[in-house]
Design an enzyme around this catalytic site. Sequence first.
Site, PDB file in Angstrom:
ATOM      1  CG  ASN A 173      -1.963   1.177   1.349  1.00  0.00           C
ATOM      2  OD1 ASN A 173      -2.886   0.814   0.085  1.00  0.00           O
ATOM      3  ND2 ASN A 173      -2.050   1.988   2.196  1.00  0.00           N
ATOM      4  CD  GLU A 174      -1.498   5.627   0.372  1.00  0.00           C
ATOM      5  OE1 GLU A 174      -1.062   5.819   1.279  1.00  0.00           O
ATOM      6  OE2 GLU A 174      -2.520   6.328  -0.473  1.00  0.00           O
ATOM      7  CD  GLU A 330      -6.537   3.901  -0.603  1.00  0.00           C
ATOM      8  OE1 GLU A 330      -6.333   5.152   0.121  1.00  0.00           O
ATOM      9  OE2 GLU A 330      -5.690   3.198  -0.473  1.00  0.00           O
ATOM     10  CD1 TRP A 338      -5.685  10.850   6.537  1.00  0.00           C
ATOM     11  CD2 TRP A 338      -4.392  12.744   5.678  1.00  0.00           C
ATOM     12  NE1 TRP A 338      -5.877  11.098   5.123  1.00  0.00           N
ATOM     13  CE2 TRP A 338      -4.977  11.845   4.748  1.00  0.00           C
ATOM     14  CE3 TRP A 338      -3.665  13.815   5.670  1.00  0.00           C
ATOM     15  CZ2 TRP A 338      -4.960  12.557   3.372  1.00  0.00           C
ATOM     16  CZ3 TRP A 338      -3.444  14.377   4.204  1.00  0.00           C
ATOM     17  CH2 TRP A 338      -4.034  13.625   2.950  1.00  0.00           C
ATOM     18  CD  GLU A 378      -6.866   5.581   8.118  1.00  0.00           C
ATOM     19  OE1 GLU A 378      -6.292   6.365   7.366  1.00  0.00           O
ATOM     20  OE2 GLU A 378      -6.680   4.498   7.509  1.00  0.00           O
ATOM     21  CE  LYS A 379     -12.040   6.812  17.624  1.00  0.00           C
ATOM     22  NZ  LYS A 379     -10.397   6.359  17.637  1.00  0.00           N
ATOM     23  CG  PHE A 380     -12.835  11.044  14.050  1.00  0.00           C
ATOM     24  CD1 PHE A 380     -14.351  10.740  14.485  1.00  0.00           C
ATOM     25  CD2 PHE A 380     -11.878  10.779  14.925  1.00  0.00           C
ATOM     26  CE1 PHE A 380     -14.766  10.453  15.838  1.00  0.00           C
ATOM     27  CE2 PHE A 380     -12.060  10.824  16.329  1.00  0.00           C
ATOM     28  CZ  PHE A 380     -13.484  10.562  16.775  1.00  0.00           C
ATOM     29  CG  HIS A 381     -10.698   8.830   6.314  1.00  0.00           C
ATOM     30  ND1 HIS A 381     -11.359   8.494   4.955  1.00  0.00           N
ATOM     31  CD2 HIS A 381      -9.642   9.283   5.598  1.00  0.00           C
ATOM     32  CE1 HIS A 381     -10.921   8.901   3.938  1.00  0.00           C
ATOM     33  NE2 HIS A 381      -9.667   9.258   4.250  1.00  0.00           N
TER      34      HIS A 381
HETATM   35  C1  GAL Z   1      -4.300   6.241   2.143  1.00  0.00           C
HETATM   36  C2  GAL Z   1      -4.100   5.054   2.445  1.00  0.00           C
HETATM   37  C3  GAL Z   1      -5.460   4.286   3.236  1.00  0.00           C
HETATM   38  C4  GAL Z   1      -6.237   5.233   4.352  1.00  0.00           C
HETATM   39  C5  GAL Z   1      -6.262   6.638   3.694  1.00  0.00           C
HETATM   40  C6  GAL Z   1      -6.985   7.781   4.338  1.00  0.00           C
HETATM   41  O1  GAL Z   1      -3.105   7.149   2.259  1.00  0.00           O
HETATM   42  O2  GAL Z   1      -3.705   4.044   1.568  1.00  0.00           O
HETATM   43  O3  GAL Z   1      -5.248   3.039   3.673  1.00  0.00           O
HETATM   44  O4  GAL Z   1      -5.360   5.636   5.125  1.00  0.00           O
HETATM   45  O5  GAL Z   1      -4.883   7.313   3.084  1.00  0.00           O
HETATM   46  O6  GAL Z   1      -7.010   8.733   3.874  1.00  0.00           O
END
Ligand code: GAL
Length: 699
Positions: A173-174, A330, A338, A378-381
């Site tokens: 991932n990334e 994504e 974040w 990441e619950k507030f995403h």
């Molecule tokens: C990306 C990452 C995901 C998630 C997302 C949140 O950079 O691949 O797993 O964290 O950010 O914005």
Amino acid sequence: MDDHPASRTASSSTAPVSPAPQVSVWARGLDGIAYGGDYNPEQWPEEVWAEDVRLMREAGVTFATVGVFSWVLVEPEEGVFDFTWLDRLVDLLHTSGIRVVLGTPTAVPPAWFYRAHPEARVVTRDGVTLGFGSRGMVAPSAPAYRAAAVRVATALAERYGAHPALALWHVHNEYGVPVAEDYSEHALHAFRDWLRARYGTLDELNTRWGTAFWGQRYGDWDEVGLPAAAASVLNPAERLDFSRFSDDQLRACFVAERDAIRAHSGVPVTTNFMAFACESTDLWKWGREVDVVSNDHYLDAADPRNQVTLAQAADLTRSVAQGAPWFLMEHSTSAVNWQPRNVAKQPGELRRNSLQHVARGADAVGFFQWRASRSGAEKFHSAMLPHAGTGSRVWREVVAFGADLGRLAEVQGARVHARVAVLWDQESAWAQGLEWRPSVDVDARERTAAWYRALWDDQVTIDFAHPSAELSRYALVVAPASYLLTADDAANLSRYVAGGGILVVSYFAGIVDQDDTVHAGGYGAPLREALGLTVEEFAPLRAGDAVRVAWHGHGAPTDGGIRHELVADTWTDHLALDGAEVVATYADGPVAGGPAVTRHAHGRGYGWYVSTRLDDDGLRAVLAAAYRDAGLAPREPGVGRDVEIVVRRGGEHDYTFVLNHGAEPASVAATGDELLAGTPVDGWLKVPAGEVAVVRSTR
Ligand code: GAL
């Protein structure tokens, strides 16, 4: 984007970058524009899965990306695999008609891995060893990590490589975030090997790094260290090589997993990039290694015109894919979690953002993530299915957008054709970003974004290109940040101009070669033929100081909206002209009376040089003159700058995407069928504020 993992800097090799042969491979069984997102169902009891799948179908979801962080589930103990959970998940998706993008979970090794291999942890530049409990903190050069990653990728490929649901492999991932550089013992040994392979002999290394200066000469390979924290500035050539090396290490991890997968599966392999957001990966090199290019993009909420940087990332992604359709792996339905202030998207913004990516070549639109997490970091995403559930605006927009994509199915495979290229070289950006440059205000990414924005405001669709690329198909090439330019690449640019191309070069260009060594013959010497000048001396400005630039020569701006006197800051040059014509002069500042903007006839084309940091209006004035040289008429008359127009071509059809980011309705000349509303357009298309239209016309 300061808190996001992507904001760290780091790292690749110097093989010439020429386009890989264009083979258009695409995810298996995804017809039309694919729609979906990351699906992390390990967070919920299995009863929830049935509801997830039902709702995915309601939203028109066609793929789900699974397993990205599931290493400990599939390999609960070292070498012991348990696929029961993943089997049930993949089968459920399959029977529901949802294609699977299968992650290899190697961005987060399990806790047992760190206990067994503590030496495989990343060490930061300051010497801090990173612990378990987050993600991305494993040393890419550590043999234990590489072996474990290949083992789990192999096990997954053996099990699912021929599964009928499988559309695409999503490795890791990334890469490059949150950690791109590692200063562990493993990295030290790998770096020495890498340097041996690159330079052959220590003498060669000493010469190329310029170690004669400051008494840095190495007498033995074991004396070569990592460019970790030091008393003062480190050798810049070493730093640049360490960036190349670090990127190469990450790519070697990818290649090892990819090849392990290919041994058992014919399904294409990707890894999700972060075009422009990740500064440590040289995407021109990565693009050659993946079967399908994919990208993640998150808006910078603090930027009120973040649609422009979205477009810039999408254009780089398409360019890295050599124009082939790419996969938006994504983005977010609304706010991320974040950034310092996580601004929610406005109604309609999800659709507009998504369709920008499609307009610029994406044939898949994915979100992070399907269902909002109740626990964890990441619950507030935001998510496709938010905490507020199906009664929410976001959910309604997610469902409506799925239907929109259904109406655009025929756009799949259609391509964007650009007449203008913007040069981008990650190695140059790494080199330019090192310490002790003539001014801290000279920033490769800032200038690239500024020229991109000026082109965007003119509704010019661009490709990004590496300076070594074949450029003859472009009427105009802009070089915003070519500090590091090899002699070969500079010769490529001269050939382009001689053949009739129009080249616009921004200041601090053609200064050093691949070793960060100043070119012989003065600053910019390799571009002398194309530009008709060199730079005698840099004359950077103090913070806050500005200069005025008077345009009087060729191409004086005639457009009422553009001033004849331009404003600039940061930088000026004392130029030594060698044939170039002066088109604008400094009215004040350290070079008062001297040339500021020049144009030079070389062969059948012209080379423009801009020796200062013009504001956006100034850049547009230069571009207006360069468009005339290039025979381009960029702007739709009467259409505001917040209206984005991009064309994808497929078969005999043009698909014109018109995205109105402004607050006023827009009218654009068009004839054909508008696909989203399903209405004919006869000469004139009205696009309300915030809306999008896609018109199919026959060429
Ligand atoms: C990306 C990452 C995901 C998630 C997302 C949140 O950079 O691949 O797993 O964290 O950010 O914005």
